[in-house]
Write an enzyme that holds these catalytic residues in place. Structure first.
Site, PDB file in Angstrom:
ATOM      1  N   SER A   1       3.154  16.085  -3.976  1.00  0.00           N
ATOM      2  CA  SER A   1       2.083  16.373  -3.019  1.00  0.00           C
ATOM      3  C   SER A   1       2.038  15.360  -1.884  1.00  0.00           C
ATOM      4  O   SER A   1       1.588  15.689  -0.782  1.00  0.00           O
ATOM      5  CB  SER A   1       0.742  16.420  -3.742  1.00  0.00           C
ATOM      6  OG  SER A   1       0.486  15.191  -4.387  1.00  0.00           O
TER       7      SER A   1
ATOM      8  N   ASP B   1       9.717   9.109  -0.643  1.00  0.00           N
ATOM      9  CA  ASP B   1       9.327   9.883  -1.830  1.00  0.00           C
ATOM     10  C   ASP B   1       8.041   9.311  -2.418  1.00  0.00           C
ATOM     11  O   ASP B   1       7.695   8.142  -2.158  1.00  0.00           O
ATOM     12  CB  ASP B   1      10.469   9.814  -2.868  1.00  0.00           C
ATOM     13  CG  ASP B   1      10.420  10.954  -3.884  1.00  0.00           C
ATOM     14  OD1 ASP B   1       9.406  11.688  -3.917  1.00  0.00           O
ATOM     15  OD2 ASP B   1      11.390  11.097  -4.651  1.00  0.00           O
ATOM     16  N   GLY B   2       7.374  10.088  -3.215  1.00  0.00           N
ATOM     17  CA  GLY B   2       6.180   9.637  -3.924  1.00  0.00           C
ATOM     18  C   GLY B   2       6.547   8.949  -5.228  1.00  0.00           C
ATOM     19  O   GLY B   2       7.724   8.743  -5.527  1.00  0.00           O
ATOM     20  N   ALA B   3       5.537   8.606  -5.992  1.00  0.00           N
ATOM     21  CA  ALA B   3       5.760   7.995  -7.312  1.00  0.00           C
ATOM     22  C   ALA B   3       4.541   8.269  -8.178  1.00  0.00           C
ATOM     23  O   ALA B   3       3.436   8.492  -7.671  1.00  0.00           O
ATOM     24  CB  ALA B   3       5.987   6.494  -7.188  1.00  0.00           C
TER      25      ALA B   3
ATOM     26  N   LYS C   1       8.749   7.899 -12.109  1.00  0.00           N
ATOM     27  CA  LYS C   1       8.753   9.140 -11.359  1.00  0.00           C
ATOM     28  C   LYS C   1       9.085  10.306 -12.288  1.00  0.00           C
ATOM     29  O   LYS C   1       9.534  10.096 -13.403  1.00  0.00           O
ATOM     30  CB  LYS C   1       9.793   9.078 -10.221  1.00  0.00           C
ATOM     31  CG  LYS C   1       9.318   8.199  -9.061  1.00  0.00           C
ATOM     32  CD  LYS C   1      10.302   8.190  -7.897  1.00  0.00           C
ATOM     33  CE  LYS C   1      10.670   9.533  -7.365  1.00  0.00           C
ATOM     34  NZ  LYS C   1       9.547  10.394  -6.944  1.00  0.00           N
TER      35      LYS C   1
ATOM     36  N   GLY D   1       6.814  13.111 -12.539  1.00  0.00           N
ATOM     37  CA  GLY D   1       5.630  13.907 -12.858  1.00  0.00           C
ATOM     38  C   GLY D   1       5.757  15.326 -12.334  1.00  0.00           C
ATOM     39  O   GLY D   1       5.265  16.276 -12.940  1.00  0.00           O
TER      40      GLY D   1
ATOM     41  N   GLU E   1      15.878  13.359  -7.505  1.00  0.00           N
ATOM     42  CA  GLU E   1      15.258  12.236  -6.788  1.00  0.00           C
ATOM     43  C   GLU E   1      16.063  10.954  -6.997  1.00  0.00           C
ATOM     44  O   GLU E   1      16.251  10.170  -6.065  1.00  0.00           O
ATOM     45  CB  GLU E   1      13.816  12.033  -7.271  1.00  0.00           C
ATOM     46  CG  GLU E   1      12.880  13.130  -6.800  1.00  0.00           C
ATOM     47  CD  GLU E   1      11.491  13.048  -7.398  1.00  0.00           C
ATOM     48  OE1 GLU E   1      10.561  13.569  -6.780  1.00  0.00           O
ATOM     49  OE2 GLU E   1      11.332  12.487  -8.494  1.00  0.00           O
TER      50      GLU E   1
HETATM   51  C1  5RP Z   1       8.265  14.348  -8.686  1.00  0.00           C
HETATM   52  C2  5RP Z   1       7.823  12.943  -8.489  1.00  0.00           C
HETATM   53  C3  5RP Z   1       6.714  12.720  -7.536  1.00  0.00           C
HETATM   54  O1  5RP Z   1       7.157  11.862  -6.538  1.00  0.00           O
HETATM   55  C4  5RP Z   1       5.576  12.105  -8.259  1.00  0.00           C
HETATM   56  O2  5RP Z   1       5.201  12.988  -9.309  1.00  0.00           O
HETATM   57  C5  5RP Z   1       4.390  11.845  -7.341  1.00  0.00           C
HETATM   58  O3  5RP Z   1       3.855  13.048  -6.922  1.00  0.00           O
HETATM   59  P1  5RP Z   1       2.514  13.128  -6.097  1.00  0.00           P
HETATM   60  O4  5RP Z   1       2.813  12.605  -4.728  1.00  0.00           O
HETATM   61  O5  5RP Z   1       2.153  14.588  -6.102  1.00  0.00           O
HETATM   62  O6  5RP Z   1       1.472  12.293  -6.798  1.00  0.00           O
HETATM   63  O7  5RP Z   1       8.328  12.019  -9.048  1.00  0.00           O
HETATM   64  O8  5RP Z   1       9.255  14.414  -9.656  1.00  0.00           O
END
Ligand code: 5RP
Length: 244
Positions: free
Chosen positions: A44, A97-99, A110, A112, A119
């Site tokens: 997200s 990227d997110g985490a 990572k 989730g 990734e």
């Molecule tokens: C997907 C990931 C995402 O980067 C992680 O889940 C963070 O997601 P978000 O920005 O929705 O909190 O690792 O595999």
């Protein structure tokens, strides 16, 4: 290109946490220059980055990108962001990227969103990786978020037992759950994910290598030595870790 030109059509979240995530994403977007080869994260928060990138591409920014999931690919295609195969580009300048969790040493959990394999492949091919997140993701110790481990479907229950043994041998403990249960979640690569609810990850480096030694384990969500910087958004502004 003036700021207002490209910002006019951005996603417009109203939820305060979503607004923070977008601010982190747009700060990372400031690092993108024409001519760059980029890795596009999943989730997200990454979605706000891709959204902003698409707006800039529409106003003339020239980049070429590798998405880390089919969801990100679809978003990027909908925004006419030029895409390529990683094998054709070889190295990337930057991945954003997110985490799910990050500690002060830029070590990450990572996966989730289930995209950890692509990734990690993309992060490993990148000269820099900026993590974007709201500041709730910054933790003293990794592990409150269950560690995702991607496994081959074949004999996955036996692989889960071997993962449990590795956890025990490395001083870790906790429930291991097949994501999705009876209606198991399947990754873009056609694998399952087991989530390891450790509470706290002990002996991180040892655990990271031992998990990869289990036949059937495809990849795990510990990202050690990949992130070079992070932008964390909180209610009182942006915090940067490492050098953007
Ligand atoms: C997907 C990931 C995402 O980067 C992680 O889940 C963070 O997601 P978000 O920005 O929705 O909190 O690792 O595999």
């Amino acid at each position: 290109m003036s700021d207002t030109d490209w910002q006019a059509k951005l996603l417009a979240p109203t939820d305060p946490v979503e607004v923070m995530k977008q601010k982190a994403a747009l700060r990372a977007l400031e690092q993108v220059k024409s001519g760059m080869k980029l890795g596009l994260g999943t989730g997200s928060t990454a979605r706000y980055f891709v959204d902003g990138l698409g707006a800039k591409v529409a106003h003339g920014l020239q980049v070429i990108c590798v998405p880390t999931s089919e969801a990100t690919r679809a978003q990027a295609e909908s925004l006419n962001i030029p895409l390529a195969e990683l094998g054709d580009l070889q190295r990337l300048d930057l991945t954003v990227d997110g985490a799910d969790e990050m500690d002060a040493h830029l070590r990450l959990v990572k996966g989730g969103g289930g995209a950890l394999l692509r990734e990690k492949i993309v992060a490993a091919a990148s000269n820099a990786m900026i993590v974007i997140a709201d500041d709730s993701k910054l933790v003293d110790n990794l592990g409150a978020f269950a560690l995702p481990v991607e496994v081959n479907m074949f004999a996955h229950q036996a692989t889960a037992q071997a993962i449990a043994d590795v956890l025990h041998q490395t001083g870790n403990a906790g429930d291991i759950t097949l994501r999705g249960g009876a209606d198991a979640f399947v990754t873009d690569g056609g694998h399952y994910i087991y989530d390891c609810d450790l509470g706290r990850v002990n002996n991180i480096e040892q655990l990271a290598s031992a998990l990869l030694n289990v036949p059937g384990v495809v990849e795990h969500g510990l990202f050690l030595g990949y992130a070079t910087a992070a932008v964390l958004a909180g209610s009182d502004g942006l915090q940067e870790v490492g050098k953007l």
